[in-house]
Design an enzyme around this catalytic site. Structure first.
Site, PDB file in Angstrom:
ATOM      1  N   LYS A 184       0.816  -1.190   0.005  1.00 33.36           N
ATOM      2  CA  LYS A 184      -0.115  -0.195   0.125  1.00 33.36           C
ATOM      3  C   LYS A 184       0.770   1.344   0.054  1.00 33.36           C
ATOM      4  O   LYS A 184       2.172   1.302   0.109  1.00 33.36           O
ATOM      5  CB  LYS A 184      -0.884   0.070   1.284  1.00 33.36           C
ATOM      6  N   TYR A 233      15.337  31.555   2.576  1.00 32.79           N
ATOM      7  CA  TYR A 233      14.078  32.296   3.268  1.00 32.79           C
ATOM      8  C   TYR A 233      14.269  32.532   4.565  1.00 32.79           C
ATOM      9  O   TYR A 233      14.620  31.676   5.498  1.00 32.79           O
ATOM     10  CB  TYR A 233      12.872  31.392   2.886  1.00 32.79           C
TER      11      TYR A 233
END
Length: 822
Positions: A492, A718
């Protein structure tokens, strides 16, 4: 090969059960899945902790295989084929290989050591092939099984063999020595690989030297430890004439003394002394491992008495060795298997088996160059290749090279080109789409250009998935199971971020019993990809029930409401005995029938023929934490109680399963009929003691986009969260949080690895980039960067971020290209 089985009965110490034994075989097999098995195959049914090939003999007989070496004859098989019954089929395979080896009398180079065996083997093949017809181990076939298979490939046209022998503990080399029987021994670098199998370094060296006990010449690097072992070894086997041919960087008594190493322009100039003369040599590498491996090759050439000019001319053309098969996404929904650096008959057989196990598309194409050093005449070789292609049901063959072009009529649906340039000129007209393409060519054909054309274009960050490591981890956990316990493997969440379909194909090749996915669309994707294994959907939504039925998926049912909804659709479609899986809640309190709903469940299912309860399962909440041992035991006991009631009341015999990865290790008494393997397959364990037995599966890689040096006081990224206190060299890497890198891993919490050195992540992780401090690292734009893998591990990252490895793996964006290799 053409061997009379009658001659093998005494060789294998076998009991013959079958028809007249005067039967000739021309192929040896240990893999029941190979499409190359046929009427003239002798199949050795190997057994081990993880598998028993005897289980597949019946289906092999149905496919036309008639001759088997077995430890027992499976039920209902006697009288249907010929059997040689032996005590141990692996020993029998080794005895056969030793017998076969003695049918030939030509020089054999035997290689052993901790590191460098395969590199030296491939380089020696390149260096000696102009003068010899060489048989060598394909890929890294150096194990107790790989060595026999390598030697069995010898034929009458070969006049030089190069075989490597790898061992992981004591009492293994003696068997390989009997098979290889080298006349020239090469001891490569002795390192730490497989240290756990030996008491100390001396014991490891002593065991490896056993390969050379009847060998007239041994080539090795002198150092104090090896010299001591070699002296004792030579004394012990003094009856055998031998020549110890040594080299050294430090010991001037060595036969070849390296006077100088000088690195320049990505090359290394070596000055060496041999027989009181001084010679120069240049090789196109600078790393210490490549230099050592090249010197081992140099001594082999000196032993063969090549002149210095020939040595120089050939060794300056050495090249990096690709030792793996890679699976890549291609253009137009193609899948590419990249084996573009070798073209010989034995490795073609291996690559075709790999193609069959990993094909994403039903249509199969092989792009093949001229094949060298087969030992056969061209007529015989290309007849065999054509048969091999036919046996493997290849739809299209594209031959490149003047020789294969002249035998094009032996292949069906074949187009040929004289060279790679001609192929490229016609590339657009070949219409590659919706096919699996094996690209296999000798290095001189430069098939990497073809790979570049066919490969899907994505950015330079990739997640490499080692399929061999997945196989290793699967077998590790299978070894913990009782013989009759089935195994479901969870694929999965895109195979825990590693790639669902490719891993599912490998698991299908290994014949696991079930695959598990979370949602129906994951299962549908696998079915569309050709997966035939039963697939259980653990979290089905009621809206997906029609699709689940259409694609023959098997839903987990965890509530009366869900059961009634599924039964309604099943009745409308007139289904009978459609498999469903009943989930019981034993304490996880996430999904499942609780004890007070069991009566209603039983009443709903009683007498129902529309569905069949294929399995009953539950989920452990704390199997990884032994502080909650008593709670796990209470879950297991409740599961036993509730599932037994279901079985009794409904008179059914379903599969029962409750263990996940950590449960397999910590609660072996609760294996029931099946277990569910999840994160452990991908190389992650919660137990540090167990972790060392697992292999890393995924390595997230990128490159350096740019390098700059900023002055003290300047900032990076940033928010100016990193301020340089001194001149600092910064490298920018094209991977960010959109690719799955947590912003919490930035600001000097985390690091990447460049040139085997840690480079701290500075400033904030950006959406598509991150920056690292490389002030102390000699690196440049384009250099490789490891984001995670062996170091840092996903567990290390998870611990630093106070999360779990699952989150790290499943966060990797699907825009990151997955490259699968073997």
């Amino acid at each position: 090969m053409s061997i009379n089985l009658k001659n093998l009965i005494s060789v294998l110490e076998a009991k013959w059960i079958g028809a007249e034994a005067a039967i000739f075989i021309d192929h040896i097999s240990i893999d029941s899945r190979s499409l190359q098995n046929g009427s003239q195959t002798l199949f050795f049914a190997l057994t081990g902790v993880n598998n028993d090939a005897h289980l597949y003999i019946s289906e092999l007989i149905d496919k036309g295989v008639q001759n088997f070496v077995v430890q027992y004859i499976p039920e209902n098989c006697e009288g249907k084929a010929n059997f040689m019954v032996v005590k141990n089929t692996l020993n029998a395979l080794q005895h056969f290989a030793a017998y076969y080896r003695h049918l030939f009398d030509f020089p054999i180079i035997g290689l052993t050591g901790s590191n460098g065996k395969t590199i030296v083997k491939e380089w020696l093949n390149f260096l000696l092939s102009p003068d010899y017809n060489i048989i060598r181990s394909p890929k890294s076939y150096n194990s107790q099984v790989g060595v026999p298979l390598s030697v069995i490939a010898i034929n009458e046209k070969h006049n030089l063999g190069i075989f490597e022998a790898g061992i992981s503990t004591v009492n293994e080399m003696d068997k390989l020595e009997k098979i290889i029987k080298p006349t020239i021994g090469v001891l490569t670098n002795i390192g730490t690989a497989h240290d756990e199998g030996f008491l100390n370094l001396v014991q490891k060296i002593d065991e490896k030297l056993l390969l050379f006990k009847d060998c007239p010449v041994i080539i090795y690097q002198k150092n104090e430890t090896v010299d001591s072992c070699m002296s004792q070894f030579a004394a012990e086997y003094m009856l055998h004439p031998r020549k110890l041919f040594s080299w050294s960087f430090r010991d001037q008594t060595a036969d070849v003394f390296i006077l100088k190493k000088e690195k320049r322009n990505d090359k290394t100039r070596i000055e060496y002394q041999y027989k009181n003369e001084i010679f120069d040599l240049e090789i196109p590498f600078q790393d210490s491992a490549s230099i050592e491996n090249a010197i081992s090759c140099l001594l082999v050439l000196l032993h063969f008495e090549y002149d210095s000019a020939t040595i120089q001319n050939r060794m300056q053309m050495l090249y990096p060795v690709e030792m793996r098969l890679e699976v890549k996404n291609g253009i137009n929904n193609c899948s590419i298997i990249d084996d573009s650096y070798s073209s010989d008959f034995q490795s073609l057989k291996i690559a075709l088996d790999f193609l069959e196990s990993q094909k994403k598309n039903a249509s199969k194409t092989v792009i093949l160059s001229d094949i060298f050093q087969s030992g056969f005449s061209n007529e015989e070789l290309y007849s065999k290749v054509a048969q091999l292609i036919s046996d493997n049901k290849i739809n299209r063959v594209i031959g490149i090279g003047s020789t294969i072009s002249s035998f094009a009529d032996k292949f069906s649906n074949c187009i040929t080109f004289q060279n790679t340039a001609e192929f490229i000129a016609h590339f657009e007209s070949l219409n590659f789409a919706n096919e699996t393409i094996l690209i296999k060519g000798a290095r001189s054909f430069q098939f990497e250009e073809i790979v570049t054309l066919l490969e899907e274009k994505t950015h330079e960050t990739i997640l490499e998935i080692n399929l061999d490591s997945i196989s290793h981890n699967l077998n590790f956990f299978k070894s913990k199971l009782a013989n009759d316990v089935k195994i479901m493997v969870m694929v999965k969440a895109f195979g825990y971020g590693n790639g669902g379909l490719e891993i599912a194909k490998l698991l299908e090749h290994h014949k696991v019993d079930y695959l598990g996915v979370a949602f129906a669309d994951e299962g549908i994707s696998l079915k569309n990809g050709g997966i035939k294994l039963p697939i259980m959907v653990l979290n089905p939504e009621s809206t997906s029930f029609p699709s689940i039925i259409q694609y023959q998926l098997e839903p987990e049912i965890y509530s009366v409401k869900g059961l009634n909804a599924f039964l309604k659709i099943a009745r409308e479609k007139n289904l009978k005995d459609f498999p469903i899986h009943i989930k019981l809640d034993t304490g996880m309190h996430r999904l499942g029938f609780e004890e007070n709903t069991l009566t209603e469940l039983i009443e709903t299912l009683k007498g129902n023929t529309t569905v069949k309860v294929q399995s009953v399962l539950s989920h452990l909440a704390t199997s990884d934490d032994m502080n909650h041992y008593d709670f796990v035991i209470s879950q297991i006991k409740l599961f036993e109680k509730l599932s037994s009631k279901l079985i009794s009341e409904l008179n059914i015999n379903p599969i029962r399963h409750i263990l996940n990865t950590s449960g397999i290790s910590n609660f072996p008494e609760a294996q029931f009929n099946m277990v569910r393997l999840g994160i452990g397959l991908y190389g992650v364990s919660n137990d540090p003691a167990e972790q060392k037995y697992l292999e890393n599966v995924g390595t997230l890689k990128s490159i350096i986009s740019q390098v700059r040096t900023i002055p003290a006081g300047d900032s990076v990224g940033y928010g100016r969260r990193f301020m340089a206190e001194k001149p600092t060299k910064i490298a920018t890497i094209p991977i960010g949080y959109a690719d799955g890198i947590s912003r919490l891993w930035g600001n000097e919490v985390g690091y990447v690895v460049i040139k085997n050195q840690k480079a701290s992540i500075v400033g904030s992780v950006c959406m598509d980039m991150l920056m690292v401090n490389v002030t102390e690292i000699d690196c440049k734009e384009g250099d490789s960067v490891i984001i995670f893998g062996e170091s840092p591990t996903v567990t290390e990252i998870a611990n630093a971020l106070k999360t779990i490895p699952y989150e790290i793996l499943t966060s990797i964006s699907q825009r990151v290209k997955r490259v699968f290799f073997r």
